[in-house]
Design a protein around this motif. Structure first.
Motif, PDB file in Angstrom:
ATOM      1  N   MET A  55       0.679  -1.403  -0.058  1.00  0.00           N
ATOM      2  CA  MET A  55       0.501  -0.516  -0.269  1.00  0.00           C
ATOM      3  C   MET A  55       0.933   1.546  -0.361  1.00  0.00           C
ATOM      4  N   ARG A  56       1.713   1.078   0.480  1.00  0.00           N
ATOM      5  CA  ARG A  56       2.873   2.392   1.031  1.00  0.00           C
ATOM      6  C   ARG A  56       3.123   2.701  -0.860  1.00  0.00           C
ATOM      7  N   ARG A  57       3.495   1.863  -1.186  1.00  0.00           N
ATOM      8  CA  ARG A  57       4.397   1.549  -2.752  1.00  0.00           C
ATOM      9  C   ARG A  57       2.926   3.000  -3.936  1.00  0.00           C
ATOM     10  N   ILE A  58       2.213   2.241  -3.339  1.00  0.00           N
ATOM     11  CA  ILE A  58       0.871   3.515  -4.631  1.00  0.00           C
ATOM     12  C   ILE A  58       1.067   4.317  -3.507  1.00  0.00           C
ATOM     13  N   ASN A  59       0.962   4.540  -2.981  1.00  0.00           N
ATOM     14  CA  ASN A  59       0.271   5.919  -1.593  1.00  0.00           C
ATOM     15  C   ASN A  59       1.571   6.804  -2.806  1.00  0.00           C
ATOM     16  N   GLU A  60       3.212   6.008  -2.612  1.00  0.00           N
ATOM     17  CA  GLU A  60       3.945   6.412  -3.268  1.00  0.00           C
ATOM     18  C   GLU A  60       4.533   7.179  -3.989  1.00  0.00           C
ATOM     19  N   ASP A  61       4.076   6.496  -5.443  1.00  0.00           N
ATOM     20  CA  ASP A  61       4.015   6.305  -6.712  1.00  0.00           C
ATOM     21  C   ASP A  61       2.683   7.702  -6.800  1.00  0.00           C
ATOM     22  N   ILE A  62       1.710   7.765  -6.370  1.00  0.00           N
ATOM     23  CA  ILE A  62       0.800   8.693  -6.799  1.00  0.00           C
ATOM     24  C   ILE A  62       1.272   9.933  -6.174  1.00  0.00           C
ATOM     25  N   LYS A  63       2.211  10.133  -4.747  1.00  0.00           N
ATOM     26  CA  LYS A  63       2.544  11.226  -4.692  1.00  0.00           C
ATOM     27  C   LYS A  63       3.645  11.848  -5.063  1.00  0.00           C
ATOM     28  N   ASN A  64       4.955  10.817  -6.024  1.00  0.00           N
ATOM     29  CA  ASN A  64       6.030  11.251  -6.375  1.00  0.00           C
ATOM     30  C   ASN A  64       4.803  11.965  -8.561  1.00  0.00           C
ATOM     31  N   GLU A  65       3.880  11.275  -8.611  1.00  0.00           N
ATOM     32  CA  GLU A  65       3.560  11.352  -9.569  1.00  0.00           C
ATOM     33  C   GLU A  65       4.100  10.601 -10.502  1.00  0.00           C
ATOM     34  N   LYS A  66       4.534   9.289 -10.032  1.00  0.00           N
ATOM     35  CA  LYS A  66       5.496   8.213 -10.965  1.00  0.00           C
ATOM     36  C   LYS A  66       5.197   7.046 -10.779  1.00  0.00           C
ATOM     37  N   PHE A  67       4.810   6.757 -12.066  1.00  0.00           N
ATOM     38  CA  PHE A  67       4.047   5.013 -12.178  1.00  0.00           C
ATOM     39  C   PHE A  67       4.246   4.149 -12.923  1.00  0.00           C
ATOM     40  N   ARG A  68       3.721   3.155 -12.208  1.00  0.00           N
ATOM     41  CA  ARG A  68       4.497   1.631 -13.148  1.00  0.00           C
ATOM     42  C   ARG A  68       2.951   1.729 -14.303  1.00  0.00           C
ATOM     43  N   ASN A  69       4.099   1.162 -15.240  1.00  0.00           N
ATOM     44  CA  ASN A  69       2.438   0.288 -15.554  1.00  0.00           C
ATOM     45  C   ASN A  69       1.742  -0.992 -15.696  1.00  0.00           C
ATOM     46  N   LEU A  70       1.674  -1.354 -14.060  1.00  0.00           N
ATOM     47  CA  LEU A  70       0.962  -2.690 -14.044  1.00  0.00           C
ATOM     48  C   LEU A  70       1.016  -2.492 -12.289  1.00  0.00           C
ATOM     49  N   TYR A  71      -0.814  -2.734 -12.063  1.00  0.00           N
ATOM     50  CA  TYR A  71      -0.652  -2.928 -10.665  1.00  0.00           C
ATOM     51  C   TYR A  71      -1.856  -3.725 -10.555  1.00  0.00           C
ATOM     52  N   LEU A  72      -1.193  -4.885  -9.787  1.00  0.00           N
ATOM     53  CA  LEU A  72      -1.521  -6.101  -9.393  1.00  0.00           C
ATOM     54  C   LEU A  72      -2.630  -6.057  -7.492  1.00  0.00           C
ATOM     55  N   LEU A  73      -3.626  -5.904  -7.518  1.00  0.00           N
ATOM     56  CA  LEU A  73      -4.305  -5.546  -6.814  1.00  0.00           C
ATOM     57  C   LEU A  73      -4.937  -6.744  -5.674  1.00  0.00           C
ATOM     58  N   TYR A  74      -4.448  -7.491  -5.080  1.00  0.00           N
ATOM     59  CA  TYR A  74      -5.710  -8.805  -4.344  1.00  0.00           C
ATOM     60  C   TYR A  74      -5.749  -8.709  -3.264  1.00  0.00           C
ATOM     61  N   GLY A  75      -6.548  -9.894  -2.353  1.00  0.00           N
ATOM     62  CA  GLY A  75      -6.882 -10.184  -1.717  1.00  0.00           C
ATOM     63  C   GLY A  75      -8.159  -9.945  -0.790  1.00  0.00           C
ATOM     64  N   ASP A  76      -8.668 -10.480  -0.046  1.00  0.00           N
ATOM     65  CA  ASP A  76      -9.875 -10.696   0.638  1.00  0.00           C
ATOM     66  C   ASP A  76     -10.499  -9.243   1.226  1.00  0.00           C
ATOM     67  N   GLU A  77      -9.314  -8.472   1.509  1.00  0.00           N
ATOM     68  CA  GLU A  77     -10.225  -6.825   2.140  1.00  0.00           C
ATOM     69  C   GLU A  77     -10.936  -6.179   0.682  1.00  0.00           C
ATOM     70  N   GLU A  78     -12.214  -6.239   0.879  1.00  0.00           N
ATOM     71  CA  GLU A  78     -12.699  -5.602  -0.680  1.00  0.00           C
ATOM     72  C   GLU A  78     -12.638  -4.023  -0.460  1.00  0.00           C
ATOM     73  N   TYR A  79     -12.867  -3.693   0.517  1.00  0.00           N
ATOM     74  CA  TYR A  79     -12.833  -2.301   1.399  1.00  0.00           C
ATOM     75  C   TYR A  79     -11.460  -1.205   0.619  1.00  0.00           C
ATOM     76  N   LEU A  80     -10.413  -2.062   0.891  1.00  0.00           N
ATOM     77  CA  LEU A  80      -9.000  -1.552   0.769  1.00  0.00           C
ATOM     78  C   LEU A  80      -8.233  -0.985  -0.749  1.00  0.00           C
ATOM     79  N   LYS A  81      -8.849  -2.434  -2.410  1.00  0.00           N
ATOM     80  CA  LYS A  81      -8.810  -2.872  -2.565  1.00  0.00           C
ATOM     81  C   LYS A  81      -9.360  -1.651  -3.621  1.00  0.00           C
ATOM     82  N   GLN A  82     -11.041  -1.413  -3.076  1.00  0.00           N
ATOM     83  CA  GLN A  82     -11.620   0.105  -3.704  1.00  0.00           C
ATOM     84  C   GLN A  82     -11.209   0.414  -3.437  1.00  0.00           C
ATOM     85  N   GLN A  83     -10.320   1.130  -2.798  1.00  0.00           N
ATOM     86  CA  GLN A  83     -10.112   2.450  -2.388  1.00  0.00           C
ATOM     87  C   GLN A  83      -8.516   2.674  -3.083  1.00  0.00           C
TER      88      GLN A  83
END
Length: 344
Positions: free
Chosen positions: A1-29
């Motif tokens: 989660m920290r890596r995604i937040n850092e990418d958003i903050k720095n506006e430097k994105f990767r070309n693929l984000y895989l969000l997986y797991g059983d906590e649906e709320y966090l995935k949607q957020q």
């Protein structure tokens, strides 16, 4: 989660984000965070989304090869992206099927994506050894979303309360966890109801939680198991009848009882061996220490042989239910009569 937040903050994105797991709320957020950072609101030209298994790898790859057109400028250099959302497309086990259709393999395509496209892929838990996970881990970022531990839940709830000018006492917070701990989406909904319920009052009390929050089956069973472990037959029967009056499915209650007593057996063995609740939580891989802490007093009231007896009888009753010799309501009553009424 920290890596995604850092990418958003720095506006430097990767070309693929895989969000997986059983906590649906966090995935949607985090899905919404990424889309908000990358896509102008209402832009259907540069943002596409697919849901479910019935997708064409060739169609998606052709779309990914198409350059963005007047997309949202991102970062200092104003980079524009085509963003493709794939939600619950079951990609982890879909590659072989795609090849049978004589189509290109989308997961293999992920390994070398063009710089102008970003894929956001949402999947359920249990994909840790899949080709999808391995590809996303090397070509982009793969993040597993599970229920937060108690400390992080406290911070999350505290931030939400602070934003609304509210506070919650410790006893109310513990009761809130007990009644809503099934998933964060449920917690978020119940918290909104609580904030609305107390109105202008700043402090949320345990009475407010009891009045407003709806406990799931697992939370309801907590009191039932507690009463059985205390050998309080009258109270156990009263609690069970209240569950039935609320139209709780007896089969769900029985399943939750079995799961809780299995869990209690493991906790009791570890506790009797000298482990404290934090060590037990770590050994069991539990995100929340709260449930372990609350189970230990109940486990101390029962012997291993009693717990084994409940589990063995439950297995026998389930077999009789499946063969039509017993109904689930009667099975629970037999367990209650045998074990809640047993002398200490």
């Amino acid at each position: 989660m920290r890596r995604i937040n850092e990418d958003i903050k720095n506006e430097k994105f990767r070309n693929l984000y895989l969000l997986y797991g059983d906590e649906e709320y966090l995935k949607q957020q985090f899905k919404d965070k990424l889309i908000k950072a990358l896509v102008n609101e209402g832009d259907t030209m540069n943002f596409s989304k697919y849901h479910g298994k019935d997708i064409s790898d060739r169609e998606i790859i052709d779309l990914a090869e198409t350059m963005p057109f007047f997309a949202k400028p991102v970062g200092a250099d104003g980079t524009q992206y085509r963003v493709i959302l794939l939600e619950r497309c079951n990609l982890a086990s879909r590659s072989a099927t795609a090849k049978k259709k004589d189509e290109p393999d989308l997961i293999e395509y992920f390994a070398a994506l063009p710089p102008h496209v970003i894929f956001i892929v949402l999947e359920d838990a249990g994909i840790g050894r899949s080709k999808l996970f391995k590809t996303a881990s090397s070509a982009g970022v793969a993040v597993e979303f599970t229920m937060l531990n108690d400390a992080d839940l406290a911070k999350w709830i505290g931030a939400k309360l602070k934003a609304e000018g509210k506070m919650m006492k410790q006893d109310a917070f513990q009761l809130f966890l007990k009644m809503t701990h099934a998933n964060m989406s449920n917690m978020d909904t119940e918290l909104e109801k609580l904030i609305s319920y107390v109105g202008d009052r700043e402090q949320i009390l345990s009475e407010d939680v009891s009045a407003i929050c709806v406990a799931g089956v697992e939370s309801k069973v907590f009191d039932l198991v507690n009463s059985i472990s205390e050998k309080n037959l009258r109270q156990t029967l009263d609690i069970y009848q209240k569950h039935l009056a609320l139209d709780t499915n007896p089969r769900e209650i029985l399943g939750a009882l079995i799961a809780e007593f299995r869990r209690m057996r493991v906790i009791k063995e570890l506790y009797d061996a000298g482990d404290d609740y934090r060590t037990i939580a770590n050994k069991m891989g539990a995100k929340s220490e709260y449930g372990i802490k609350m189970t230990i007093p109940r486990a101390k009231l029962m012997t291993i042989s009693e717990i084994d007896g409940i589990l063995n009888d439950s297995a026998q009753y389930l077999q009789q239910i499946n063969t039509g010799l017993l109904n689930d309501k009667m099975a629970i009553e037999l367990l209650i009569m045998k074990y809640a009424g047993k002398a200490s």
